[in-house]
Design an enzyme around this catalytic site. Structure first.
Site, PDB file in Angstrom:
ATOM      1  N   SER A  16       0.863  -1.183   0.000  1.00 37.45           N
ATOM      2  CA  SER A  16       0.000   0.000   0.000  1.00 37.45           C
ATOM      3  C   SER A  16       0.898   1.231   0.000  1.00 37.45           C
ATOM      4  O   SER A  16       2.055   1.155   0.450  1.00 37.45           O
ATOM      5  CB  SER A  16      -0.852  -0.005   1.275  1.00 37.45           C
TER       6      SER A  16
ATOM      7  N   TYR B  32      -2.283  -0.499  10.646  1.00 36.05           N
ATOM      8  CA  TYR B  32      -2.280  -0.922   9.235  1.00 36.05           C
ATOM      9  C   TYR B  32      -0.969  -0.502   8.571  1.00 36.05           C
ATOM     10  O   TYR B  32      -0.336  -1.295   7.867  1.00 36.05           O
ATOM     11  CB  TYR B  32      -3.486  -0.298   8.515  1.00 36.05           C
TER      12      TYR B  32
ATOM     13  N   LYS C  26       1.963  -2.830   6.783  1.00 36.19           N
ATOM     14  CA  LYS C  26       2.387  -2.680   5.379  1.00 36.19           C
ATOM     15  C   LYS C  26       3.845  -2.205   5.281  1.00 36.19           C
ATOM     16  O   LYS C  26       4.545  -2.587   4.337  1.00 36.19           O
ATOM     17  CB  LYS C  26       1.444  -1.736   4.625  1.00 36.19           C
TER      18      LYS C  26
ATOM     19  N   THR D 284     -12.996  -0.440  -2.811  1.00 40.87           N
ATOM     20  CA  THR D 284     -13.477  -1.759  -2.372  1.00 40.87           C
ATOM     21  C   THR D 284     -14.134  -1.584  -1.016  1.00 40.87           C
ATOM     22  O   THR D 284     -13.995  -0.530  -0.380  1.00 40.87           O
ATOM     23  CB  THR D 284     -12.318  -2.788  -2.207  1.00 40.87           C
TER      24      THR D 284
END
Ligand SMILES: NC(=O)c1ccc[n+]([C@@H]2O[C@H](COP(=O)([O-])OP(=O)(O)OC[C@H]3O[C@@H](n4cnc5c(N)ncnc54)[C@H](OP(=O)(O)O)[C@@H]3O)[C@@H](O)[C@H]2O)c1
Length: 268
Positions: free
Chosen positions: A137, A150, A154, A185
């Protein structure tokens, strides 16, 4: 291009199903890994030449299931490509993130890909077109408020990928890192979508990521791809001049804090 057999985690997700469609259309066989057997079967039936694709149920939230998953894949013959695409993102200020949400993000986004790479390397070594693609990401290069755990997962995946690229530099296995910016998404909650809109952050369609992954399959040299402008510029700027990026992001902080509170309030 040679038809490849591709093990794809998170196959039924937004980016995963677009990749599966693109790979099948290009003549590759896909081993669809996921947790929902009905969604996996529906995905397989929707692919070009459904009989060429296989389904494997796999929950990546525990190390034990990854060991048995690797053993199951080994019984299915050759695997040319592993794509670590499954991922979870839990938006919130770090003080609002429960212990289990932090542990879960690190397990699914970081530990599971490491264990899968390690477990599948013997199978991949038997292929003359071996390739690993780790889906990262832009948050794997830019620390962003509201996504601390998060980002940690990543950043870790990017570091692991770089080390693996160097560890396998004398072997014919390409190891790629593909880093999308925000993608449309359901991973992004309504609060995240609204925040991105207010901040002017663009969201890509899943097909853009799927096309980049398809293109990487023919790259025999390991590489890192960052998708989207200006995000790919900020990735480089953040590496060189992090304070410049920090000052720019500070202006966004009140907006991020408002949406993070709204998101957690709605989901608690
Ligand atoms: N969307 C974005 O803005 C964005 C931006 C940059 C990078 N990415 C990365 O792109 C990848 C795909 O994300 P996406 O946007 O397609 O998200 P998504 O639509 O939510 O799909 C995520 C996939 O991961 C699977 N997954 C989650 N937890 C799992 C577990 N414990 N075991 C096995 N599979 C699990 C999900 O399976 P279920 O269907 O069973 O839940 C789903 O198939 C992720 O690595 C994500 O971090 C996304």
């Amino acid at each position: 291009m040679t038809a490849l057999k591709i093990a794809l985690t998170g196959a039924t997700g937004g980016i995963g199903s677009a990749m599966a469609q693109g790979f099948a259309q290009a003549g590759h066989s896909v081993v669809l890994l996921g947790r929902n057997s009905e969604a996996l079967a529906a995905l397989r039936d929707s692919l070009n030449q459904p009989e060429r694709h296989q389904i494997v149920l796999a929950d990546l939230s525990s190390a034990a299931t990854i060991t048995s998953l690797a053993a199951e894949l080994a019984t299915m013959g050759n695997i040319d490509v592993l794509i670590n695409n499954a991922g979870v993102s839990d938006f919130g200020l770090v003080t609002d993130l429960p212990d289990d949400a932090i542990a879960h993000m690190l397990q699914v986004n970081l530990i599971a890909p490491i264990l899968l790479c390690r477990a599948l390397l013997p199978l991949l070594r038997a292929s003359t077109n071996a390739c690993i693609i780790n889906i990262g990401s832009s948050f794997g290069s830019i620390g962003y408020a509201g996504f601390s755990a998060y980002c940690a997962s990543k950043f870790g995946l990017r570091g692991f990928t770089e080390a693996l690229q160097r560890e396998l530099a004398d072997q014919p296995i390409a190891v790629h890192y593909l880093a999308p910016r925000a993608v449309r998404t359901t991973m992004n909650s309504p609060a995240v979508v609204a925040m991105n809109k207010e901040l002017g952050n663009s969201e890509d369609e899943v097909e853009i990521v799927a096309a980049a992954a398809l293109q990487l399959l023919s790259q025999r040299r390991s590489c890192n791809r960052y998708l989207g402008w200006p995000e790919k510029f900020f990735v480089r700027l953040n590496a060189l001049l992090p304070n410049v990026v920090a000052n720019a992001l500070k202006k966004q902080l009140p907006v991020i804090q408002r949406y993070a509170k709204q998101h957690r309030g709605a989901s608690l």
